[in-house]
Write a protein that holds these residues in place. Structure first.
Motif, short mmCIF file in Angstrom:
data_model
loop_
_atom_site.label_atom_id
_atom_site.label_comp_id
_atom_site.label_asym_id
_atom_site.label_seq_id
_atom_site.Cartn_x
_atom_site.Cartn_y
_atom_site.Cartn_z
N LEU A 35 2.28 3.36 3.73
CA LEU A 35 2.51 3.66 2.30
C LEU A 35 1.26 3.14 1.58
N GLU A 36 0.30 4.05 1.41
CA GLU A 36 -0.99 3.66 0.82
C GLU A 36 -1.12 4.24 -0.57
N ASN A 37 -1.91 3.55 -1.41
CA ASN A 37 -2.24 4.08 -2.74
C ASN A 37 -1.02 4.37 -3.60
N TYR A 38 0.09 3.72 -3.34
CA TYR A 38 1.28 4.04 -4.14
C TYR A 38 1.12 3.48 -5.55
N THR A 39 1.71 4.14 -6.51
CA THR A 39 1.54 3.71 -7.90
C THR A 39 2.87 3.23 -8.50
N ALA A 40 3.98 3.70 -7.95
CA ALA A 40 5.28 3.31 -8.53
C ALA A 40 6.00 2.34 -7.62
N LYS A 41 6.59 1.32 -8.21
CA LYS A 41 7.34 0.34 -7.43
C LYS A 41 8.50 1.02 -6.69
N GLU A 42 9.04 2.05 -7.35
CA GLU A 42 10.12 2.83 -6.75
C GLU A 42 9.78 3.29 -5.32
N ASP A 43 8.53 3.70 -5.15
CA ASP A 43 8.09 4.19 -3.84
C ASP A 43 8.18 3.08 -2.80
N LEU A 44 7.80 1.86 -3.22
CA LEU A 44 7.87 0.73 -2.30
C LEU A 44 9.34 0.40 -2.00
N LEU A 45 10.16 0.41 -3.03
CA LEU A 45 11.59 0.10 -2.85
C LEU A 45 12.24 1.07 -1.87
N LYS A 46 11.86 2.33 -1.98
CA LYS A 46 12.40 3.34 -1.06
C LYS A 46 11.91 3.12 0.37
N ALA A 47 10.58 2.83 0.46
CA ALA A 47 9.96 2.74 1.78
C ALA A 47 10.44 1.53 2.59
N VAL A 48 10.88 0.47 1.93
CA VAL A 48 11.28 -0.73 2.67
C VAL A 48 12.73 -0.66 3.20
N ALA A 49 13.45 0.35 2.75
CA ALA A 49 14.90 0.41 3.01
C ALA A 49 15.30 0.24 4.47
N ASP A 50 14.52 0.81 5.40
CA ASP A 50 14.97 0.77 6.80
C ASP A 50 13.91 0.16 7.74
N VAL A 51 13.06 -0.71 7.21
CA VAL A 51 12.02 -1.28 8.10
C VAL A 51 12.39 -2.68 8.57
N ASP A 52 11.89 -3.02 9.77
CA ASP A 52 12.15 -4.35 10.34
C ASP A 52 11.06 -5.35 9.96
N GLY A 53 9.86 -4.82 9.72
CA GLY A 53 8.75 -5.69 9.36
C GLY A 53 7.82 -4.97 8.42
N MET A 54 6.99 -5.72 7.71
CA MET A 54 6.00 -5.07 6.86
C MET A 54 4.71 -5.86 6.77
N ILE A 55 3.62 -5.10 6.64
CA ILE A 55 2.30 -5.68 6.39
C ILE A 55 1.95 -5.32 4.96
N ILE A 56 1.47 -6.33 4.22
CA ILE A 56 1.06 -6.09 2.83
C ILE A 56 -0.31 -6.72 2.59
N ARG A 57 -0.88 -6.38 1.42
CA ARG A 57 -2.09 -7.08 0.96
C ARG A 57 -1.70 -7.83 -0.32
N SER A 58 -2.20 -7.41 -1.48
CA SER A 58 -1.77 -8.08 -2.72
C SER A 58 -0.50 -7.45 -3.27
N ASP A 59 0.12 -6.59 -2.49
CA ASP A 59 1.36 -5.90 -2.89
C ASP A 59 2.45 -6.92 -3.21
N ILE A 60 3.18 -6.65 -4.27
CA ILE A 60 4.19 -7.61 -4.73
C ILE A 60 5.48 -7.45 -3.91
N VAL A 61 5.87 -8.55 -3.29
CA VAL A 61 7.15 -8.58 -2.58
C VAL A 61 8.04 -9.59 -3.31
N ASP A 62 8.78 -9.06 -4.27
CA ASP A 62 9.64 -9.91 -5.09
C ASP A 62 11.10 -9.77 -4.66
#
Ligand code: 3PG
Length: 308
Positions: A35-62
């Motif tokens: 999930l690169e270059n995303y602009t809406a938080k909604e996209d991140l919220l959707k993408a995390v729904a079924d993952v076991d792990g995630m790699i981020i950079r300065s992406d906000i994980v609140d």
């Protein structure tokens, strides 16, 4: 069992790093979802729904991201600073948070000199500037980045001093760096101060007038850490009262507009945080993050956990 891993990078890694990350997960039998270059938080919220792990950079994980990530077991910040992860919420959810310390430090250290040289040479205006040789560089904190800055500074013929209350003086001195005993001394005695502290409750706005006002004539402050560690009213005061003062930062402070309007030639700000934005740093940090995730799931390895 195969895991699903999200690579959530609003600021994408170089292609070569993404290929290396994918290869590590492919060999482990895991699925990678970019999930690169995303602009809406909604996209991140959707993408995390079924993952076991995630790699981020300065992406906000609140809290909201963690709540949406119902299966998540591990989040690895491919980089050093993890102020973008709500550690309390991660711990409460039983999610392991890690960083990849040191992996992108050289890239940040090199950017320190890009900012310094630009300002020392009058913002490349053609006006007479000054040289780094023979000047005293003060490192505020002597972690992985500070240790990478040192040999480069010495190559320029600079004297290097450092203040770090968490590192024994002997460990600093073995690099040929003078360990000063207070932050006050660092700010008062150096021609250049380079900031390498993390963003924490204690460090936000911690660099203020009491330190800045004591800086030497012609002093320069370089900040490749986090904008928020500098108290902005103090920064503006310093610009207003000290026409000799220069400030270079990765990334711009909130008051950048006012600085740009009034103090041309005395500042340089990157448009987007780019200290760690090199192919090499992307590969180092990205691949380390991928390996840490595989080691966590396959061997229970939690070596780089930051929410213990
Ligand atoms: C870090 O803390 O590692 C750096 O600030 C790099 O941040 P980035 O991955 O967003 O470039």
């Amino acid at each position: 069992m195969g895991k699903k891993i999200l690579l959530a990078t609003e600021k994408p890694f170089a292609k070569i790093a993404v290929a290396g990350i994918s290869e590590i997960f492919r060999k482990a039998g895991y699925e990678v979802v970019p999930l690169e270059n995303y602009t809406a938080k909604e996209d991140l919220l959707k993408a995390v729904a079924d993952v076991d792990g995630m790699i981020i950079r300065s992406d906000i994980v609140d809290e909201a991201v963690l709540a949406a990530a119902v299966q998540l077991k591990i989040v690895v910040r491919a980089g050093a600073g993890y102020d973008n992860i709500d550690l309390k919420a991660a711990t409460a959810k039983g999610v392991v948070a890690m960083n990849t310390p040191g992996q992108n430090s050289n890239a940040v250290a090199e950017l320190v000199f890009a900012l310094m040289l630009y300002l020392a040479r009058g913002a490349f205006s053609g006006k007479s500037g000054s040289e780094l040789r023979g000047k005293k560089l003060g490192l505020q904190a002597y972690g992985a980045v500070g240790r990478c800055v040192t040999p480069i500074a010495k190559g320029f013929g600079m004297d290097v001093v450092a203040f770090d209350p968490f590192i024994p003086a002997a460990a600093i001195q073995k690099d040929g760096v003078v360990a000063v005993s207070s932050l006050e001394e660092l700010y008062k005695t150096c021609d250049y101060v380079s900031v390498h502290i993390p963003k924490t409750k204690e460090t936000v706005n911690s660099i203020h007038s009491a330190l800045l006002a004591t800086m030497k004539k012609g002093a320069m402050l370089i900040n490749t850490a986090r904008a928020e560690v500098i108290d902005e009213p103090s920064l503006l005061k310093m610009f207003a009262e000290r026409p000799d003062f220069k400030y270079g930062a990765d990334v711009a402070p909130a008051c950048a507009g006012e600085i740009a309007e009034k103090y041309a030639g005395r500042f340089v700000f990157t448009g987007k945080k780019m200290g760690a934005q090199t192919e090499e740093a992307n590969v180092n940090a990205g691949l380390a993050a991928a390996r840490q995730i595989v080691d966590f799931f396959e061997k229970g390895d939690k070596t780089f956990q930051v929410n213990k």
